[in-house]
Write an enzyme that holds these catalytic residues in place. Structure first.
Site, PDB file in Angstrom:
ATOM      1  N   LYS A  43       0.840  -1.203   0.000  1.00  0.00           N
ATOM      2  CA  LYS A  43       0.000   0.000   0.000  1.00  0.00           C
ATOM      3  C   LYS A  43       0.879   1.258   0.000  1.00  0.00           C
ATOM      4  O   LYS A  43       2.079   1.172   0.282  1.00  0.00           O
ATOM      5  CB  LYS A  43      -0.945  -0.028   1.209  1.00  0.00           C
ATOM      6  CG  LYS A  43      -0.240  -0.094   2.543  1.00  0.00           C
ATOM      7  CD  LYS A  43      -1.161  -0.629   3.647  1.00  0.00           C
ATOM      8  CE  LYS A  43      -0.460  -0.535   4.988  1.00  0.00           C
ATOM      9  NZ  LYS A  43      -1.133  -1.357   6.018  1.00  0.00           N
TER      10      LYS A  43
ATOM     11  N   TYR B 139      13.766  30.249   7.882  1.00  0.00           N
ATOM     12  CA  TYR B 139      12.488  30.806   8.341  1.00  0.00           C
ATOM     13  C   TYR B 139      12.366  30.769   9.863  1.00  0.00           C
ATOM     14  O   TYR B 139      12.740  29.776  10.492  1.00  0.00           O
ATOM     15  CB  TYR B 139      11.326  29.989   7.771  1.00  0.00           C
ATOM     16  CG  TYR B 139      11.099  30.174   6.287  1.00  0.00           C
ATOM     17  CD1 TYR B 139      10.877  31.433   5.746  1.00  0.00           C
ATOM     18  CD2 TYR B 139      11.078  29.069   5.447  1.00  0.00           C
ATOM     19  CE1 TYR B 139      10.655  31.583   4.378  1.00  0.00           C
ATOM     20  CE2 TYR B 139      10.843  29.210   4.089  1.00  0.00           C
ATOM     21  CZ  TYR B 139      10.635  30.475   3.560  1.00  0.00           C
ATOM     22  OH  TYR B 139      10.409  30.617   2.213  1.00  0.00           O
TER      23      TYR B 139
HETATM   24  C1  LIG Z   1      -0.169  -2.131   6.706  1.00  0.00           C
HETATM   25  C2  LIG Z   1      -0.646  -3.447   7.170  1.00  0.00           C
HETATM   26  C3  LIG Z   1       0.246  -4.508   7.331  1.00  0.00           C
HETATM   27  C4  LIG Z   1       1.745  -4.357   7.205  1.00  0.00           C
HETATM   28  O1  LIG Z   1       2.242  -3.750   8.364  1.00  0.00           O
HETATM   29  P1  LIG Z   1       3.810  -3.666   8.675  1.00  0.00           P
HETATM   30  O2  LIG Z   1       3.852  -3.234  10.091  1.00  0.00           O
HETATM   31  O3  LIG Z   1       4.361  -2.634   7.765  1.00  0.00           O
HETATM   32  O4  LIG Z   1       4.361  -5.004   8.448  1.00  0.00           O
HETATM   33  C5  LIG Z   1      -0.272  -5.745   7.644  1.00  0.00           C
HETATM   34  N1  LIG Z   1      -1.605  -5.910   7.827  1.00  0.00           N
HETATM   35  C6  LIG Z   1      -2.492  -4.901   7.704  1.00  0.00           C
HETATM   36  C7  LIG Z   1      -3.919  -5.163   7.930  1.00  0.00           C
HETATM   37  C8  LIG Z   1      -2.038  -3.638   7.386  1.00  0.00           C
HETATM   38  O5  LIG Z   1      -2.916  -2.640   7.281  1.00  0.00           O
END
Ligand SMILES: *Cc1c(COP(=O)(O)O)cnc(C)c1O
Length: 381
Positions: free
Chosen positions: A39, A269
């Site tokens: 993702k 800034y």
């Molecule tokens: C994002 C996500 C993962 C992966 O998580 P990590 O901590 O990056 O391994 C696994 N399961 C679900 C449901 C997620 O949303």
């Protein structure tokens, strides 16, 4: 070397990515499916390139956040199974059914809607039922999961593909993780066997893979670990990172200008930094517009010439100032490492995250659209 005309770029080491996946495979064993979580543009690494590469490297499924991500994966490899990890929006569901993208379902209403859509388009909707064991974001009440599965069994055009849960703090809290583990195992045991018999059971994210091996079940869902980063937390502090796990991403920019500033000069800034003595300062070609988080102002460090140089003053949109007083020679065009290795030193995404009051997930996914991703290592792998 990266093309010299980039001002700020991310280098992605595909060989490292493959090795990380191999390490996860060894850890979970041969019979377990690996659902690589890609993702948010594969955690900032570039979704299409990473998905395509991981298809070669032994991933079994993909975890995504939305329909567009699932379709991007399909455009690379048409048959690859993908699970949308979040709850679907009503408008997304028809596209998911048509493209055979697996949905996460927590309620009877969602199941009914999927059944209706699948009937209408003449397909079967593929569902994973989520059980809430303490994360509180998605999922059915464990006590009501049996009823939900019964409804799914009775409704037409639905196929139960999986059953899963998600840890809230597996990298930090052993006690709470144990509570979640017991809750999930208890819920699974209480389900009538025939309702869940072909379902893929899964629970472990990266921290789960490291610290909750008892909940490996049929599949694991690593995100951060695939990209070579151990989730920071109380439990991982004592964890010795194996040599095969390596961060895949480096974030780099360049020195554009070097100048000497007198004692008392205010920089950037808000004038939040005032030179305590005469200093040499470099302007570097990255800022929060590239995803170099502004919270790192006056705190973060970068590597130039193999040495650590501290950010001075506020990080601005496109440029940042760093103290290069201790450096010998430095000139416009020199390479600057914000995340990654230079000579014998390394700045990790977790270290940068600490300076920015953030977490490595956010540091990686903040790297912005204008930062080109440069891929290497596909031949060496
Ligand atoms: C994002 C996500 C993962 C992966 O998580 P990590 O901590 O990056 O391994 C696994 N399961 C679900 C449901 C997620 O949303």
């Amino acid at each position: 070397m990266a093309a010299p005309f980039h001002r700020c770029w991310a280098e992605i080491d595909l060989a490292a990515l493959r090795q990380n996946l191999v390490w996860i495979r060894q850890r979970v064993g041969p019979g377990v499916n690996i659902m690589t979580v890609v993702k948010a543009d594969a955690y900032g690494h570039g979704l299409k390139q990473i998905a395509g590469w991981l298809m070669h490297c032994g991933t079994d499924l993909f975890g995504v956040a939305n329909l567009a991500e699932a379709q991007a994966i399909r455009s690379v490899g048409s048959g690859w199974p993908a699970l949308m990890l979040g709850a679907s929006l009503p408008e997304e569901r028809e596209g998911m059914v048509r493209d055979r993208i697996m949905a996460t379902v927590s309620t009877q209403d969602e199941a009914r809607h999927f059944s209706e859509i699948a009937g209408r388009v003449g397909k079967t909707a593929l569902l994973h039922v989520k059980i809430d064991t303490g994360m509180g974001r998605l999922g059915a009440d464990p006590a009501q999961t049996g009823q939900l599965l019964r409804i799914i069994r009775e409704l037409p055009h639905l196929h139960l593909m999986g059953l899963y849960t998600h840890y809230a703090c597996a990298e930090d809290d052993e006690g709470f993780s144990e509570q979640q583990r017991r809750c999930f195992v208890g819920a699974l045991k209480s389900l009538p066997a025939e309702l869940a018999k072909d379902a893929m059971i899964h629970a472990n994210n990266s921290a789960g893979i490291l610290f909750e091996p008892e909940t490996t079940f049929d599949a694991v869902r690593p995100g951060l670990l695939v990209y070579g980063i151990v989730p920071p937390g109380k439990r991982s502090r004592g964890f010795e990172v194996p040599g095969q796990l390596r961060p895949a991403l480096s974030l780099k920019c360049r020195v554009s200008l070097v100048k000497d500033v007198p004692c008392g000069a205010a920089l950037s800034y808000g004038r939040s930094f005032v030179a305590p003595q005469a200093m040499r300062v470099a302007t570097i070609t990255a800022g929060y517009g590239d995803g170099y988080l502004r919270n790192g102002s006056n705190r973060a460090e970068v590597l130039i010439g193999g040495q650590r140089c501290r950010v001075v003053g506020r990080i601005t949109m496109d440029q940042t100032l760093v103290d290069v007083t201790p450096l010998g020679t430095i000139s416009s065009g020199d390479e600057v490492v914000m995340i990654g290795r230079q000579d014998n030193d390394e700045i990790t995404a977790a270290e940068l995250a600490t300076w920015c009051d953030s977490i490595p997930w956010e540091v990686l996914t903040s790297i912005s659209y204008r930062v080109p991703r440069v891929y290497r290592g596909s031949h060496a792998a």
